[in-house]
Design an enzyme around this catalytic site. Sequence first.
Site, PDB file in Angstrom:
ATOM      1  CG  ASN A  12      -1.750   1.187   1.355  1.00 17.82           C
ATOM      2  OD1 ASN A  12      -1.977   2.303   0.218  1.00 17.82           O
ATOM      3  ND2 ASN A  12      -2.396   1.491   2.528  1.00 17.82           N
ATOM      4  CE  LYS A  14      -0.183   3.272   4.899  1.00 16.43           C
ATOM      5  NZ  LYS A  14       0.152   3.485   6.159  1.00 16.43           N
ATOM      6  CG  HIS A  98      -5.644   1.913   5.265  1.00 14.96           C
ATOM      7  ND1 HIS A  98      -5.344   3.014   6.128  1.00 14.96           N
ATOM      8  CD2 HIS A  98      -4.607   1.092   4.995  1.00 14.96           C
ATOM      9  CE1 HIS A  98      -3.872   2.679   6.561  1.00 14.96           C
ATOM     10  NE2 HIS A  98      -3.617   1.431   5.984  1.00 14.96           N
ATOM     11  CD  GLU A 100      -2.842   5.437   6.665  1.00 20.18           C
ATOM     12  OE1 GLU A 100      -2.787   5.531   5.577  1.00 20.18           O
ATOM     13  OE2 GLU A 100      -2.113   4.992   7.311  1.00 20.18           O
ATOM     14  CD  GLU A 170      -3.057  -2.294   7.687  1.00 20.73           C
ATOM     15  OE1 GLU A 170      -2.245  -2.447   7.003  1.00 20.73           O
ATOM     16  OE2 GLU A 170      -3.768  -1.077   7.239  1.00 20.73           O
ATOM     17  N   GLY A 176       2.917   2.546  10.772  1.00 19.36           N
ATOM     18  CA  GLY A 176       4.025   3.416  10.657  1.00 19.36           C
ATOM     19  C   GLY A 176       4.808   4.084  11.856  1.00 19.36           C
ATOM     20  CB  SER A 216       5.632  -1.763  11.748  1.00 19.58           C
ATOM     21  OG  SER A 216       5.267  -0.494  12.032  1.00 19.58           O
TER      22      SER A 216
HETATM   23  P1  13P Z   1       3.313   0.594   7.689  1.00 19.99           P
HETATM   24  O1  13P Z   1       3.863  -0.856   7.105  1.00 19.99           O
HETATM   25  O2  13P Z   1       3.970   1.496   7.129  1.00 19.99           O
HETATM   26  O3  13P Z   1       3.095   0.384   9.194  1.00 19.99           O
HETATM   27  O4  13P Z   1       1.733   0.586   7.135  1.00 19.99           O
HETATM   28  C1  13P Z   1       0.977  -0.521   7.066  1.00 19.99           C
HETATM   29  C2  13P Z   1      -0.233   0.043   6.405  1.00 19.99           C
HETATM   30  O5  13P Z   1      -0.967   0.844   6.764  1.00 19.99           O
HETATM   31  C3  13P Z   1      -0.518  -0.857   5.374  1.00 19.99           C
HETATM   32  O6  13P Z   1      -1.774  -0.441   4.834  1.00 19.99           O
END
Ligand code: 13P
Length: 257
Positions: A12, A14, A98, A100, A170, A176, A216
């Site tokens: 992803n 983003k 997601h 976010e 997640e 992140g 992560s």
């Molecule tokens: P990270 O791997 O940067 O923690 O992000 C995970 C994520 O949100 C994938 O959709």
Amino acid sequence: MKKRRRYIIAGNWKMNKTAAEAVELARGVAREWGNEAGVEVVLCPPFTALESVARTLEDSSVLLGAQNMYPADAGAYTGEVSAQMLRHFNVSHVILGHSERREYFAESDAFINEKVLAALGNDLIPILCVGETLEQREQGDTLGVVDAQVRGGLKQVTIEDAENLVIAYEPIWAIGTGKTATPQMAQEVHASIRGILADLFGSGPADTIRIQYGGSMKPGNAAELLSQPDIDGGLIGGASLEAQSFSGIVGAAAKAR
Ligand code: 13P
């Protein structure tokens, strides 16, 4: 350990990568994993890079995913993108719900459910994301929160469509942050999700649905996470932005199968 389910590793990206940068990254991944049959590899660039990455991946087994979509077929929805528009670029997967999107764009389970149904109706594989905040975990609410998100997101999904689902667990506090759920913590939630899927669709279909872990995930921790019985892949953010680290995770899945 050999799993019946095929691992699915998705990147992803983003809101990162211009179309030109995306092509370069996709090329790097395809060079390494473009003929790999054992692991399903999916790249999810931003909308603006879908067409160029689709062309880059044309002759490879690496699949293309989008990061979001709108549930309606077409119409006056300024700034939105439909399932058919994605299909036109050979998109096969779409990330929905997601954390976010839930947080910054106030997406509810009901709205995410509309998207899941629209994706399935248009032959797109939804990657439905669920996960708890740190506060919810500390209060012991993790399994309840995830239960509501899974059931809310999958309302009216038929048993026939269930096998086309992918779920991504997640934990928000792990996204992140460099903090990863321990394999045991993740396994507990994955097993609970599989139980909900069995309740909704029966144990046969539930056994075929892949449940990814996200938060992560890196080459260094992927193998241990992927060795858990109910962890069937990864949804990778930060580590997917560079071909080498993403490839390291795909490699861990290829060895784990
Ligand atoms: P990270 O791997 O940067 O923690 O992000 C995970 C994520 O949100 C994938 O959709």
